[in-house]
Design a protein around this motif. Structure first.
Motif, PDB file in Angstrom:
ATOM      1  N   GLU A  90       4.201  -1.764   3.903  1.00 24.97           N
ATOM      2  CA  GLU A  90       4.322  -0.458   4.562  1.00 24.97           C
ATOM      3  C   GLU A  90       3.166   0.464   4.159  1.00 24.97           C
ATOM      4  N   GLY A  91       2.783   0.386   2.920  1.00 27.92           N
ATOM      5  CA  GLY A  91       1.644   1.188   2.444  1.00 27.92           C
ATOM      6  C   GLY A  91       0.348   0.786   3.104  1.00 27.92           C
ATOM      7  N   ARG A  92       0.177  -0.528   3.303  1.00 30.63           N
ATOM      8  CA  ARG A  92      -1.035  -1.041   3.953  1.00 30.63           C
ATOM      9  C   ARG A  92      -1.115  -0.540   5.401  1.00 30.63           C
ATOM     10  N   LYS A  93       0.009  -0.582   6.107  1.00 27.58           N
ATOM     11  CA  LYS A  93       0.044  -0.100   7.497  1.00 27.58           C
ATOM     12  C   LYS A  93      -0.271   1.397   7.561  1.00 27.58           C
TER      13      LYS A  93
ATOM     14  N   LYS B 181      -4.132   6.105   8.428  1.00 25.99           N
ATOM     15  CA  LYS B 181      -4.552   7.296   7.671  1.00 25.99           C
ATOM     16  C   LYS B 181      -3.394   8.275   7.428  1.00 25.99           C
ATOM     17  N   ASP B 182      -2.213   7.697   7.301  1.00 28.78           N
ATOM     18  CA  ASP B 182      -1.032   8.484   6.937  1.00 28.78           C
ATOM     19  C   ASP B 182      -0.936   8.454   5.408  1.00 28.78           C
ATOM     20  N   PHE B 183      -1.793   9.246   4.769  1.00 29.46           N
ATOM     21  CA  PHE B 183      -1.948   9.152   3.318  1.00 29.46           C
ATOM     22  C   PHE B 183      -0.721   9.624   2.545  1.00 29.46           C
ATOM     23  N   GLN B 184       0.023  10.547   3.135  1.00 23.63           N
ATOM     24  CA  GLN B 184       1.253  11.005   2.481  1.00 23.63           C
ATOM     25  C   GLN B 184       2.257   9.848   2.379  1.00 23.63           C
ATOM     26  N   LYS B 185       2.346   9.052   3.425  1.00 26.04           N
ATOM     27  CA  LYS B 185       3.259   7.905   3.405  1.00 26.04           C
ATOM     28  C   LYS B 185       2.762   6.833   2.433  1.00 26.04           C
ATOM     29  N   VAL B 186       1.447   6.655   2.348  1.00 23.34           N
ATOM     30  CA  VAL B 186       0.889   5.682   1.405  1.00 23.34           C
ATOM     31  C   VAL B 186       1.312   6.048  -0.018  1.00 23.34           C
ATOM     32  N   ILE B 187       1.198   7.332  -0.343  1.00 25.38           N
ATOM     33  CA  ILE B 187       1.590   7.793  -1.683  1.00 25.38           C
ATOM     34  C   ILE B 187       3.070   7.504  -1.934  1.00 25.38           C
ATOM     35  N   PHE B 188       3.905   7.755  -0.931  1.00 25.66           N
ATOM     36  CA  PHE B 188       5.344   7.478  -1.048  1.00 25.66           C
ATOM     37  C   PHE B 188       5.581   5.988  -1.312  1.00 25.66           C
TER      38      PHE B 188
END
Length: 423
Positions: A77-80, A85-92
């Motif tokens: 999910e982080g890779r997607k 460029k949904d960096f807030q979701k990557v951090i989550f």
């Protein structure tokens, strides 16, 4: 493992398995846990497969499978999210992954990089510094630190830091891109400053404009470049452009005090007092100092004064006009608007000229009197001084007195050989 030293724990697991074959059941389980803690999904999967084959009824097998499955899910999910460029979701996702992979440096660095993209520089720098305290040559941590310095407009240190990265890995593409931009911006800022100090304002303006096109994402540096260009514009008497550039600087950095001060000063100089008051109020709310209180009070006073009749404007003068200039301007304007000069005009035009004549007479009565003028300049009420604003005189009578005084002064000018002119 309790100390968080999972790589050393893995070495001990391998040694234990070599020393005692019967340790395999517990040893392989510890191996899985170490791989999961380090974020090594592939190795953890292989170890679990080995346990599945050797000990299909192992009591901890299903639990470790669940942990690995959760880890895989948040990594994917982080890779997607990163691609989008949904960096807030990557951090989550990285935070969730780190619950299982608590010792994974890679996930922490991915999180730190996304924090940089979201302008959370201090948090990102904190993560990179923590990693560098343990491993001073961690290239990715050095890169993140260099990014933070670059986007915080600490260009000299950013260049040094990124140079260190490129020494360790010469073809580190991301670091190379930022390094080039940092060098360009550093050079342009120095060139612009040098041109400004030499008085080459056109060159300085062009240099700062070029610099603004190097990296649109570097908010802090661009904010300062806009401010520098605003200062150049003022030197070239392009006040409106200076205001625009100060506004752009503030849009990029809401805490840029110098830009607020410069813009407010420009507003004052161009008599846009409401905007000046707004800027000074913003500064005063941020920092309640005596200095900001003084400039705010002055702007409010000028705003108040601007809502009254502008006697200087009526006579076509500036605020620093001398008495002789006031006298000449009044004479000229009064002659043009005197009702006797428009006997054949239409009634509405005669009324308009009469209104102008009264305003001119009123302006002269205030500005020619030092005491009234002083009160007017300070924004004080002058309606109660000597009754009516014109000193109780009809504008026509005032004009007649003015003309007689001119004759008197011309006839008696030789009495004032020292150049003093009576008021």
């Amino acid at each position: 493992m309790m100390l968080g030293q999972y790589e050393k724990a893995l070495e001990d697991v391998y040694q234990a398995l070599q020393l005692d074959k019967h340790y395999a059941k517990q040893g392989y389980l510890q191996e899985v846990r170490c791989h999961i803690a380090l974020g090594d999904v592939s190795s953890a999967s292989s170890s679990l497969q080995r346990i599945q084959e050797l000990y299909p009824d192992h009591p901890s097998l299903s639990e470790e499978k669940k942990h690995l499955s959760q880890l895989k899910f948040f990594i994917e999910e982080g890779r997607k999210a990163y691609k989008k460029k949904d960096f807030q979701k990557v951090i989550f996702c990285m935070d969730k992954a780190l619950i299982q992979a608590k010792a994974c440096t890679t996930f922490r660095l991915i999180k730190a990089e996304c924090m940089v993209f979201l302008k959370r520089y201090q948090e990102a720098k904190h993560i990179s510094n923590d990693i560098l305290r343990i491993d001073a040559s961690n290239v990715d941590a050095l890169y993140i630190k260099g990014m933070c310095l670059y986007y915080q407009d600490i260009l000299e240190k950013a260049v040094d830091n990124l140079q260190e990265v490129l020494k360790l890995i010469p073809y580190y593409k991301k670091a190379e891109e930022i390094y080039k931009k940092a060098k360009q911006l550093q050079s342009k800022k120095e060139d612009g400053s040098r041109a400004f100090k030499k008085g080459n304002y056109k060159d300085a303006y062009a240099i700062y404009t070029e610099a603004l096109n190097i990296d649109l994402n570097n908010v802090q540096t661009n904010s300062k470049l806009y401010f520098n260009r605003a200062v150049v514009c003022l030197k070239m008497n392009r006040t409106n452009e200076a205001i625009e550039d100060c506004s752009k600087a503030i849009d990029l950095d809401k805490e840029y005090v110098k830009a607020y001060l410069r813009r407010a000063k420009c507003y004052m100089d161009t008599q846009r007092y409401e905007e000046a008051v707004r800027d000074y109020e913003t500064l005063y709310q941020k920092n309640r100092t005596l200095e900001y209180q003084k400039v705010l009070d002055r702007a409010r006073l000028e705003l108040l004064k601007s809502k009254r009749k502008n006697y200087y404007q009526i006579l076509g003068l500036n605020k620093h006009a001398a008495y002789d200039d006031i006298k000449k301007a009044y004479h000229k304007q009064a002659l043009l608007c005197h009702p006797d000069r428009h006997p054949d005009a239409k009634e509405d035009e005669q009324q308009e000229q009469e209104k102008k004549f009264k305003e001119i007479s009123e302006a002269y009565s205030i500005l020619s009197d030092p005491r009234k003028r002083s009160h007017y300049d300070k924004g004080l009420d002058i309606t109660g001084m000597n009754g009516f604003r014109t000193g109780g005189m009809d504008p026509n009578d005032l004009f007649e007195v003015f003309l007689r005084n001119q004759v008197f002064r011309r006839r008696n000018q030789f009495f004032f050989s020292d150049g003093f002119q009576p008021v």
